[in-house]
Structures are given as structure tokens and as C-alpha cells.
Scaffold this active site. Structure first.
Site, PDB file in Angstrom:
ATOM      1  N   ARG A  40       0.923  -1.308  -0.003  1.00  0.00           N
ATOM      2  CA  ARG A  40      -0.009   0.065  -0.132  1.00  0.00           C
ATOM      3  C   ARG A  40       0.808   1.438   0.003  1.00  0.00           C
ATOM      4  NH1 ARG A  40      -4.677   0.173   4.240  1.00  0.00           N
ATOM      5  NH2 ARG A  40      -5.168   1.998   3.053  1.00  0.00           N
ATOM      6  N   CYS A  52      -1.218   6.353   8.812  1.00  0.00           N
ATOM      7  CA  CYS A  52      -1.637   4.759   8.279  1.00  0.00           C
ATOM      8  C   CYS A  52      -2.777   5.063   7.134  1.00  0.00           C
ATOM      9  CB  CYS A  52      -2.087   3.875   9.428  1.00  0.00           C
ATOM     10  SG  CYS A  52      -3.385   4.259  10.453  1.00  0.00           S
TER      11      CYS A  52
END
Length: 278
Positions: free
Chosen positions: A179, A237
Site C-alpha cells: 500500500r 496509516c
């Protein structure tokens, strides 16, 4: 408080000692895409542990504007205080939080309690699985705690707002490497990372047994990414939950790090913001 973590043997000793201070236990059972927390709690939990709902107790409703805080905005102070009081949290009583999600949800609870002024809150290292593996007692059914007198005093943990993210000396991205690199993005509209961010996935904070690595190992892990004690560092995050795990790991290592609560879900909501890949 010497460490933000507490081991299973130490917690069992406290709970078994009639002369030890009473401990408030909070079960933050939550797993993205996993079984529902309330049902898991009802099926078994540490004796007396109250269930904490991450989505409603540890976050405000998801934001609908590009600069609105992302998928898990920080809860309003008054809402968080009310939730903690309902769950039995008191200013003068130690709190131990745990989950069965590698400490990711428990880390969010730890951070919020610390941020709002509770000075004695720790995460159960290894969580529910470590407790069971060590033969810890469990009970089933609902828990209705005696309300506590917690007073929320926010601002005790550093926070970075959207407009200050690019000014941080070392910005840590806690997401999975794929990611971070922008190879996949299962949740947000844009793949990639904030320009200049370094990647320290939450999984690297833990041993194969699911407990946190020791302080020296964590210091070396973060030093390899450019994070040193005293550095101006922040973590993010996807939605502001998992990043608390990196903040917690750095706290174990003796490094105070800020949290960017909006995280990638806030940053990527505006297509005009810069993005890096690779």
C-alpha cells in the site's frame, strides 16, 4: 510508568493480588473484516473486562469532506469522556487494554486515553491470544461496569494536523509495504504515500509470537528508517488507527512520536495533494 506495555504474567499477578490496586480492563475486540467484537467479547473475555467499540467509542463518524479527518476521526472530547466513564475508567485507577488484532485496536485506545490525560494505561502484550495461551481465566456474557469518574484533558500526546504533515522531519507510514508503494489500495481513492514518508509497517513491531519486540530492537528498526530519539517524527496509516501501533512501538523504544489522525484517508481525499509511489 516505565513501559506502555504489560505482560500476561505481570497482569495475572496484579489481578490475583488482593493488595494490588484495582485495574480497569478494556476489551477492544475489533478486526477489519473479521468477526464482530461484541459477539467475540460475549463468548469469552478477561474477567470483568468491559467491551469497547472502536467505531463508536474511539472515533467520530467518518468525515464527508476532503479535510474532515478521514475514516476514523478522533472522537469529540466530551464523547470520549462519556464513553470512558460508562466503561468504568477513573482518573486514579490503572487501565489495561487488549484486543485480538495484534494490538492495533488496543493501541488506539491506549493513545486516546494517554492523549486525554490518563497517565496509567497499558496495552496487554500479546493480547487475548497470549492470555489464553498462558492459561489466564476467562468469563462469558455481558459486563456492566460501575461508571467511572474519568476527566478528559486532551493535548497530552502530540498531534499533527493536515497542514503540518509535510513539515515533519520524519513521517512514518505504518501501512503494509504494497500500500505504501502504491501497488494496491483497497480502501482509499488514490494509491501511494505522502511525499517523503518512510515505511515501517506495524507487522514489523512484533515478534513471531505476536508480542512487541524489545526496546533495543525497536530502536534499531526505527533508526534504520531515519527515526532517532529526539527527532521530529509523526506516524500515519490508512485511517488513524494502525498508526497508533507505530506510535506505541516508538514509545517502547523511548521515542515520542506524533500522530497524524486523518492519515491517508484524509490526505488522498483531495486529488490536488501530492502523492508518491514506489
Amino acid at each position: 510508568m516505565s513501559s506502555p506495555l504489560i505482560s500476561v504474567p505481570v497482569l495475572r499477578g496484579l489481578l490475583d493480588d488482593p493488595h494490588a490496586p484495582e485495574v480497569t480492563l478494556l476489551d477492544v475486540r475489533y478486526r477489519l473484516g473479521g468477526p464482530a467484537g461484541p459477539e467475540e467479547h460475549a463468548a469469552g473475555h478477561l474477567p470483568g473486562a468491559a467491551y469497547v467499540d472502536l467505531d463508536t467509542d474511539l472515533a467520530a463518524p467518518p468525515a464527508s469532506t476532503p479535510d474532515g479527518g478521514g475514516r476514523h476521526p478522533l472522537p469529540a472530547t466530551e464523547d470520549f469522556e462519556a464513553a470512558m466513564r460508562r466503561l468504568g475508567v477513573d482518573d486514579g485507577r490503572p487501565v489495561v487494554v487488549y484486543d485480538d488484532w495484534s494490538g492495533l485496536a488496543a493501541g488506539r485506545a491506549w493513545w486516546l486515553l494517554r492523549h486525554h490525560g490518563h497517565t496509567n494505561v497499558r496495552v496487554l502484550d500479546g493480547g487475548w491470544s497470549a492470555w489464553l495461551a498462558a492459561g489466564g481465566a476467562a468469563e462469558t456474557g455481558p459486563v456492566v461496569p460501575t461508571p467511572g469518574g474519568f476527566t478528559a484533558r486532551p493535548g497530552r500526546m502530540p498531534v499533527v494536523a493536515l497542514d503540518g504533515v509535510l513539515d515533519v522531519d520524519v513521517l512514518v507510514d505504518a501501512r503494509a509495504p504494497e500500500r505504501y508503494r502504491g501497488e494496491v489500495e483497497p480502501l482509499d481513492p488514490v494509491a501511494g504515500h505522502v511525499p517523503g514518508a518512510v515505511n515501517v509497517p506495524t507487522s514489523t513491531n512484533l515478534t513471531a509470537a505476536g508480542t512487541f519486540r524489545d526496546a533495543a530492537t525497536l530502536r534499531a528498526l526505527y533508526a534504520a528508517a531515519g527515526v532517532e530519539p529526539g527527532a521530529d517524527v509523526a506516524a500515519y496509516c490508512g485511517s488513524g488507527v494502525n498508526a497508533c501501533h507505530d506510535v506505541l512501538a516508538m514509545e517502547v523504544a523511548g521515542i515520542r512520536a506524533a500522530l497524524y489522525p486523518g492519515s491517508w484517508s484524509e490526505w488522498s481525499a483531495d486529488p490536488s495533494r501530492p502523492v508518491e509511489r514506489g
